[in-house]
Design a protein around this motif. Structure first.
Motif, mmCIF file in Angstrom:
data_model
loop_
_atom_site.group_PDB
_atom_site.id
_atom_site.type_symbol
_atom_site.label_atom_id
_atom_site.label_comp_id
_atom_site.label_asym_id
_atom_site.label_seq_id
_atom_site.Cartn_x
_atom_site.Cartn_y
_atom_site.Cartn_z
ATOM 1 N N LYS A 1 48.262 3.693 63.916
ATOM 2 C CA LYS A 1 49.237 2.612 63.769
ATOM 3 C C LYS A 1 50.161 2.590 64.969
ATOM 4 N N ASN A 2 50.981 1.569 65.045
ATOM 5 C CA ASN A 2 51.976 1.458 66.106
ATOM 6 C C ASN A 2 53.364 1.606 65.505
ATOM 7 N N ASP A 3 54.243 2.261 66.253
ATOM 8 C CA ASP A 3 55.612 2.453 65.766
ATOM 9 C C ASP A 3 56.606 1.903 66.777
ATOM 10 N N ARG A 4 57.780 1.598 66.287
ATOM 11 C CA ARG A 4 58.837 1.113 67.187
ATOM 12 C C ARG A 4 59.773 2.253 67.572
ATOM 13 N N LYS A 5 60.095 2.293 68.851
ATOM 14 C CA LYS A 5 61.072 3.241 69.378
ATOM 15 C C LYS A 5 62.264 2.396 69.804
ATOM 16 N N ASN A 6 63.367 2.542 69.087
ATOM 17 C CA ASN A 6 64.493 1.627 69.269
ATOM 18 C C ASN A 6 65.547 2.158 70.232
ATOM 19 N N TYR A 7 65.832 1.431 71.278
ATOM 20 C CA TYR A 7 66.979 1.732 72.144
ATOM 21 C C TYR A 7 67.290 0.508 72.999
ATOM 22 N N PHE A 8 68.536 0.428 73.414
ATOM 23 C CA PHE A 8 68.971 -0.727 74.202
ATOM 24 C C PHE A 8 68.888 -0.404 75.686
ATOM 25 N N TYR A 9 68.200 -1.243 76.435
ATOM 26 C CA TYR A 9 68.223 -1.152 77.885
ATOM 27 C C TYR A 9 67.716 -2.483 78.432
ATOM 28 N N PRO A 10 68.240 -2.937 79.555
ATOM 29 C CA PRO A 10 67.876 -4.291 79.992
ATOM 30 C C PRO A 10 66.424 -4.450 80.447
ATOM 31 N N ASP A 11 65.704 -3.343 80.634
ATOM 32 C CA ASP A 11 64.283 -3.507 80.990
ATOM 33 C C ASP A 11 63.402 -3.609 79.745
ATOM 34 N N LEU A 12 64.025 -3.566 78.572
ATOM 35 C CA LEU A 12 63.274 -3.562 77.317
ATOM 36 C C LEU A 12 63.680 -4.795 76.493
ATOM 37 N N PRO A 13 62.957 -5.920 76.643
ATOM 38 C CA PRO A 13 63.448 -7.190 76.091
ATOM 39 C C PRO A 13 63.630 -7.194 74.579
ATOM 40 N N LYS A 14 62.831 -6.467 73.833
ATOM 41 C CA LYS A 14 62.979 -6.496 72.379
ATOM 42 C C LYS A 14 63.988 -5.453 71.893
ATOM 43 N N ALA A 15 64.459 -4.624 72.806
ATOM 44 C CA ALA A 15 65.321 -3.480 72.472
ATOM 45 C C ALA A 15 64.577 -2.470 71.608
ATOM 46 N N TYR A 16 63.268 -2.567 71.599
ATOM 47 C CA TYR A 16 62.438 -1.474 71.097
ATOM 48 C C TYR A 16 61.137 -1.486 71.877
ATOM 49 N N GLN A 17 60.575 -0.288 72.022
ATOM 50 C CA GLN A 17 59.286 -0.167 72.688
ATOM 51 C C GLN A 17 58.245 0.073 71.610
ATOM 52 N N ILE A 18 57.165 -0.677 71.657
ATOM 53 C CA ILE A 18 56.095 -0.417 70.696
ATOM 54 C C ILE A 18 55.271 0.742 71.247
ATOM 55 N N SER A 19 55.239 1.815 70.477
ATOM 56 C CA SER A 19 54.612 3.055 70.908
ATOM 57 C C SER A 19 53.862 3.622 69.704
ATOM 58 N N GLN A 20 53.573 4.898 69.731
ATOM 59 C CA GLN A 20 52.999 5.565 68.561
ATOM 60 C C GLN A 20 53.791 6.829 68.319
ATOM 61 N N PHE A 21 54.124 7.074 67.072
ATOM 62 C CA PHE A 21 54.977 8.220 66.774
ATOM 63 C C PHE A 21 54.196 9.360 66.121
ATOM 64 N N ASP A 22 53.940 9.263 64.826
ATOM 65 C CA ASP A 22 53.367 10.422 64.138
ATOM 66 C C ASP A 22 51.843 10.421 64.042
ATOM 67 N N VAL A 23 51.212 9.301 64.394
ATOM 68 C CA VAL A 23 49.742 9.293 64.384
ATOM 69 C C VAL A 23 49.220 8.770 65.730
ATOM 70 N N PRO A 24 49.274 9.612 66.771
ATOM 71 C CA PRO A 24 48.759 9.170 68.066
ATOM 72 C C PRO A 24 47.251 8.972 67.978
ATOM 73 N N LEU A 25 46.697 8.153 68.841
ATOM 74 C CA LEU A 25 45.257 7.903 68.804
ATOM 75 C C LEU A 25 44.456 9.195 69.018
ATOM 76 N N CYS A 26 44.948 10.060 69.910
ATOM 77 C CA CYS A 26 44.196 11.278 70.224
ATOM 78 C C CYS A 26 45.155 12.467 70.198
ATOM 79 N N GLU A 27 44.661 13.603 69.743
ATOM 80 C CA GLU A 27 45.499 14.812 69.786
ATOM 81 C C GLU A 27 44.649 16.080 69.807
ATOM 82 N N HIS A 28 45.322 17.215 70.012
ATOM 83 C CA HIS A 28 44.688 18.537 69.992
ATOM 84 C C HIS A 28 43.529 18.673 70.971
ATOM 85 N N GLY A 29 43.750 18.340 72.225
ATOM 86 C CA GLY A 29 42.681 18.470 73.215
ATOM 87 C C GLY A 29 43.002 19.524 74.260
ATOM 88 N N TYR A 30 42.191 19.561 75.286
ATOM 89 C CA TYR A 30 42.473 20.465 76.405
ATOM 90 C C TYR A 30 41.821 19.917 77.662
#
Lengths: 482, 89, 480
Positions: C77-106
């Motif tokens: 899924k996609n999660d919102r990371k909320n913070y205010f900064y003028p380079d971020l038009p929605k004032a949140y970045q759509i990212s991934q938080f607790d279920v990243p697409l890939c994990e536990h690699g090397y």
């Protein structure tokens, strides 16, 4: 000819028989708006010029014998949180007082494709947050049945404009009852479709997972007509939209099981409202339906879950209004923080700020699990209870609102009392279900009472079919003389 | 229950004048008390909903908007850029 | 660096993906366009607009996940990371938080021929922010939103790196893999790969980690090295002086070679992550995950190890050759012809050919060179038909057009002269002109023979066979 009193279906018939033109319908609509707006205040802007251009286009098509869309020449008012390209879209907020979208909402594109005529934009509670339309930055809308009373909210302008015969049809949006409640209080029909049935693209977001655009009309048939024109998948623009096609209303009522959930007939709801709904259920029984008692035990917690989820999403959705890209420009002489703080603190009204604060709180570090996550868990439980209930019944009937329209200013000082007016409607949004409010009589003061019919996901055909049966059984819904 | 409304206001990027803090705190506490009316529920690890999935988009270009259209609502623009107060870097 | 301390490093690498369009809208994903011309209401966050996820972004991230030996979360899924900064038009970045697409690699990284295994915590997808333009001549900051919504993957390593050299090698390997997979342009100078660096120090032998700092704005391999050296030194000085490291975010200024505090722990942001309600859960089928896995080519480290093991290349050469996918694949195809020595092919690839390609800023596929032409040319060297010097002339031709090296040799008269009579005259001439060198040789400086061979080669215009010339020179001097 008093065209304004006619339903969309009637106008459509007259137009196709060439007994009226789209321009004549529009002229009559604009005249009616002129006549009653001073008392109702439903419109934030009247877009006569654009409307006339569309009406002329429809008339030309008809004159040339070309095919026209399903809503050809029909005036449809639009809630002012739905984006209209080149036409101011304010959300009834100082923040967006001068915002002109360079794009149309998908529903507006669909209305254009159906050859509807859009005479103007309708009032609402600021950013659709409220239950009375008094949170509009510009003006409160009045209830046509008693202009000292509220029309309900947040789609107060959409409901009042239809009830006052300014337009036969309008669009509102419903996050926790914002179509159904004002429909109930204004004595008109209002549908909150299944989540995903109508594209949200261009609907200025309040709470994305609950918001849904819905139609208002004075008859069930008109509401079905408008719903059929706006529903359907919008894959390039709305990832939450579903591929749904409205097949038209179901005709058969025989053996229909109508669930009566005891939790909706408790102490929070006025006796008059309860009695009116139960009487309406009796009429459905006379027409062949079977009432069934059911229980939806989590209803008691629904208001909490609703205010947590909707405020959390709102706090994030409304963060973009920061004075940088559009909207109220704020203090541009100071630092970046000065700009942010001034634009947001001066651009938003008190209720919007209250919800942003609540939403920020429930998502903040250390509180997320206790509030937001728990509310989402409860949401699943509520949805499950509905699924179980629909094993026992086909539709559920409840009051739309706990009481009839209250007086302007009566509840503005107490946010909690205002929040409680959503008590019968929020569960439907939480579970993503369709719900329709139909008029089911009046209280002693002569104010309309609404009955809410709830169905499983994508059961609009059945839901509207039942509503239509009821409408026929009562000989049609009353229209207020103004 | 103590709620740090100043911190919340800061996060929400809203002014909360000192003289309003007390009144707001009281009102806010009553709202929070209302939404606290939730049952104890078993919590899932994540909020995934595999039964309700979305469609993804194909990687196909759609023309961007003319810059004028994108800037028509901007309070202040210079040379095609949006102007903000100097950011400290 | 003080040997009493161990440096612990973890890297968060952001790489822009080279999809055709942005992550949540159909705007073109491109660098260098005129400001605010690759924008639409969605990526500018206008009211009422909604994101729709680009499928290619998911595929690219999963490919990287496979390349880094991750497990793939097919339901994500996609999660919102909320913070205010003028380079971020929605004032949140759509990212991934607790279920990243890939994990536990090397990832296995080659350090001087040895394999170091670095843990990969996770890889997730997110949107890039816009660009802020600072100009001292102007009292304000200008925002360009062309970059808003450019797809990124963030690759987070475990704190497994132990030196600036390792961190640099790790980042180079990641970059090579991005290029191998064709999922990112990986152009540092355009900012399409950027790193945040977490650094802590601890006394050798100590079990627990020290307090770490996070450094932002580290935007080149060199900067990774310098930033870590600087920060490790700074922390060691603080700790050895009895001080305490504060958990803080610092900004690296590569020009000044220094970093400074950006945010202290007290200012730590509360991002209020929550699932983006505009984007529902999405699922990648197991079949598609396997399909993507099957599309992963042999990766640079495995390739380099194979070159060493199977072809006997020197580790440093093998690594250099394997680091570039196009060149190593060309090398593989040359080896497959079986026409000449693998080491010689390698030497030409990482020597003269690499030099030409790098100078011209082109790739092997941009040249007319074919596996046939190169291996034919090397075979001619092996047979003694042409000298290395002459081969360079041949290379200059066959890199421009697809002709047979034999023809070039013929046409340009580049064949080595092995005919003794012709060479004898030449040797005599050279000896006559270099009496001093001859005297030196007789005086015991036997290494001047190389010089004399060179003079003969020059006189033969590169066509003489140096081995034969050497023998002739020696016997001629003896006779003097």
């Amino acid at each position: 000819m008093e065209l304004y009193r006619k339903t969309a279906a009637e106008l459509s018939g007259l137009l196709r028989k060439k007994e009226v033109t789209a321009c004549e319908i529009l002229d009559d609509t604009l005249a009616r708006i002129d006549a009653v707006e001073p008392r109702i205040d439903a419109f934030l802007s009247v877009t006569a010029e654009a409307a006339r251009a569309k009406a002329r286009e429809v008339d030309e098509k008809l004159a040339k014998g070309e095919a026209v869309g399903a809503l050809a020449g029909i005036p449809v008012g639009i809630k002012d949180n739905i984006c209209t390209k080149g036409l101011r879209t304010t959300c009834a907020s100082k923040m967006l007082e001068n915002f002109i979208p360079p794009y149309n909402a998908t529903v507006v594109d669909k209305l254009n494709a159906a050859d509807a005529v859009i005479p103007g934009k309708l009032n609402l509670d600021e950013f659709a947050m409220g239950g009375s339309c008094e949170n509009s930055y510009f003006k409160p809308t009045k209830n046509p049945w008693d202009t000292e009373r509220v029309p309900g909210g947040s789609s107060g302008g959409s409901a009042a404009s239809v009830a006052a015969c300014e337009v036969p049809l309008s669009l509102g949006s419903d996050t926790g009852g914002s179509v159904r409640c004002p429909a109930g209080l204004c004595g008109v029909v209002g549908l909150k479709p299944t989540y995903g049935a109508v594209s949200r693209f261009g609907l200025v977001a309040f709470a994305s997972s609950l918001d849904q655009i819905g139609p208002f009309g004075r008859t069930v048939e008109d509401v079905a007509l408008l719903f059929g024109a706006i529903c359907g998948a919008d894959l390039p623009h709305d990832a939450t939209s579903k591929d749904y096609h409205f097949p038209g209303m179901d005709a058969d009522l025989k053996g229909l099981r109508v669930g009566i959930p005891r939790e909706y007939f408790g102490s929070g709801v006025s006796e008059e409202n309860k009695a009116a709904v139960l009487k309406a259920v009796d009429m459905l029984r006379d027409a062949g339906a079977v009432p069934v008692e059911i229980s939806l035990p989590s209803t008691d917690y629904a208001l909490s879950a609703y205010y947590i989820i909707s405020s959390a999403e709102a706090s994030s959705n409304l963060a973009r209004y920061d004075g940088v890209k559009y909207g109220y420009p704020g203090d541009r002489k100071g630092t970046l923080n000065d700009l942010y703080l001034s634009a947001r603190s001066e651009g938003f009204g008190p209720e919007v700020k209250r919800r942003i604060m609540l939403g920020t709180y429930v998502l903040s570090s250390g509180y997320y699990d206790a509030y937001y996550k728990r509310a989402k868990m409860l949401q699943r439980m509520i949805a499950r209870e509905f699924t179980d209930a629909f094993e026992k019944c086909d539709v559920i009937a409840t009051p739309t609102t706990p009481s009839t329209a209250f007086k302007l200013g009566e509840k503005t000082s107490d946010p909690l009392e205002m929040y409680a007016s959503d008590i019968c409607t929020v569960t439907v949004n939480i579970a993503g279900l369709p719900g329709v409010s139909v008029p089911c009589g009046f209280d002693q003061k002569g104010l309309p009472i609404g009955m809410q019919l709830i169905g499983p996901k994508f059961s609009e055909a059945k839901l509207l079919g039942v509503a239509k049966h009821y409408e026929t059984a009562v000989g049609g819904f009353a229209v207020k003389e103004l | 229950m103590e709620i740090d409304v100043r911190r919340i206001a800061k996060l929400a990027m809203l002014k909360l004048p000192e003289e309003q803090v007390e009144a707001f705190e009281k009102e806010f506490a009553s709202i929070v008390a209302m939404v606290e009316h939730l049952p104890e529920l078993e919590s899932a690890d994540t909020l995934l909903e595999p039964d309700n999935q979305m469609h993804l988009r194909a990687d196909e270009i759609v023309p961007s908007y003319p810059r004028d259209a994108m800037l028509q609502n901007v309070p202040k623009a210079i040379a095609g850029c949006i102007v903000v107060p100097k950011t400290v870097e | 660096m003080n040997q009493d301390y161990e440096v612990i490093i973890g890297l968060e690498i952001h790489a822009e993906l080279c999809t055709k369009t942005k992550i949540f809208c159909g705007c073109k994903n491109a660098f260098g366009a005129e400001v605010n011309t690759l924008c639409c209401p969605v990526c500018m966050g206008l009211p009422g607009t909604l994101p729709v996820l680009n499928k290619q972004v998911v595929d690219y991230a999963v490919k990287m996940g496979h390349a880094l030996n991750c497990s793939i979360n097919r339901v994500s899924k996609n999660d919102r990371k909320n913070y205010f900064y003028p380079d971020l038009p929605k004032a949140y970045q759509i990212s991934q938080f607790d279920v990243p697409l890939c994990e536990h690699g090397y990832l296995d990284v080659l350090m001087d021929g040895d394999v170091r295994r670095i843990g990969i915590t996770r890889i997730h997808i997110e949107e890039d922010a816009g660009k802020l333009i600072h100009d001292d001549s102007f009292d304000g900051t200008l925002a360009d939103y062309n970059r808003c919504g450019v797809p990124l993957i963030e690759i987070v390593s475990e704190p497994d790196l132990r030196s600036a050299e390792e961190a640099k090698a790790y980042m180079e390997t990641i970059t090579n893999i991005l290029l191998y997979l064709g999922i990112s342009d990986a152009k540092m100078q355009e900012g399409s790969v950027r790193a945040d660096v977490n650094v802590s120090v601890r006394s050798r032998g100590q079990k627990e980690f020290g307090t770490r700092t996070e450094m932002k704005n580290v935007n080149s391999f060199g900067a990774v090295y310098r930033a870590i050296q600087y920060e490790a030194q700074r922390q060691i000085e603080v700790v050895s002086g009895g001080g305490v490291i504060e958990q803080e975010t610092r900004r690296w200024d590569d020009a000044k070679g220094k970093n400074y505090v950006l945010r202290t722990k007290e200012d730590a942001q509360d991002y209020r992550y929550f699932p983006d309600p505009d984007l529902l859960t999405f699922e990648i089928s197991e079949a598609h995950v396997q399909e993507l896995k099957a599309s992963i080519p042999e990766l640079p480290v495995a390739k380099a190890l194979r070159y060493v093991k199977e072809y006997g290349l020197l580790p440093v050469d093998a690594q250099l050759l394997a680091s570039n996918r196009a060149r190593s694949e060309f090398f593989d195809s040359c080896v497959a012809t079986g026409k000449c020595d693998k080491k010689l092919i390698c030497n030409w690839m990482i020597g003269d050919i690499a030099k030409i390609l790098n100078e011209r800023r082109i790739e092997i596929t941009d040249t007319a060179l074919t596996k046939e032409s190169l291996t034919d040319m090397i075979a001619l060297i092996e047979k003694g038909t042409i000298s290395n010097t002459a081969a360079k002339t041949v290379l200059d031709v066959i890199i421009e057009k697809d002709v047979s090296p034999a023809e070039v040799v013929e046409e340009k008269g580049l064949a080595q002269i092995s005919d003794s009579d012709a060479l004898l005259t030449l040797v005599d001439e050279v000896l006559a002109q270099n009496a001093k060198a001859v005297a030196d040789y007789k005086g015991g400086k036997t290494n001047v023979v190389g010089f004399l061979v060179g003079q003969c080669m020059k006189a033969s215009k590169g066509k003489g066979n140096p081995a034969i010339l050497r023998e002739m020179l020696l016997s001629a001097i003896d006779k003097l």
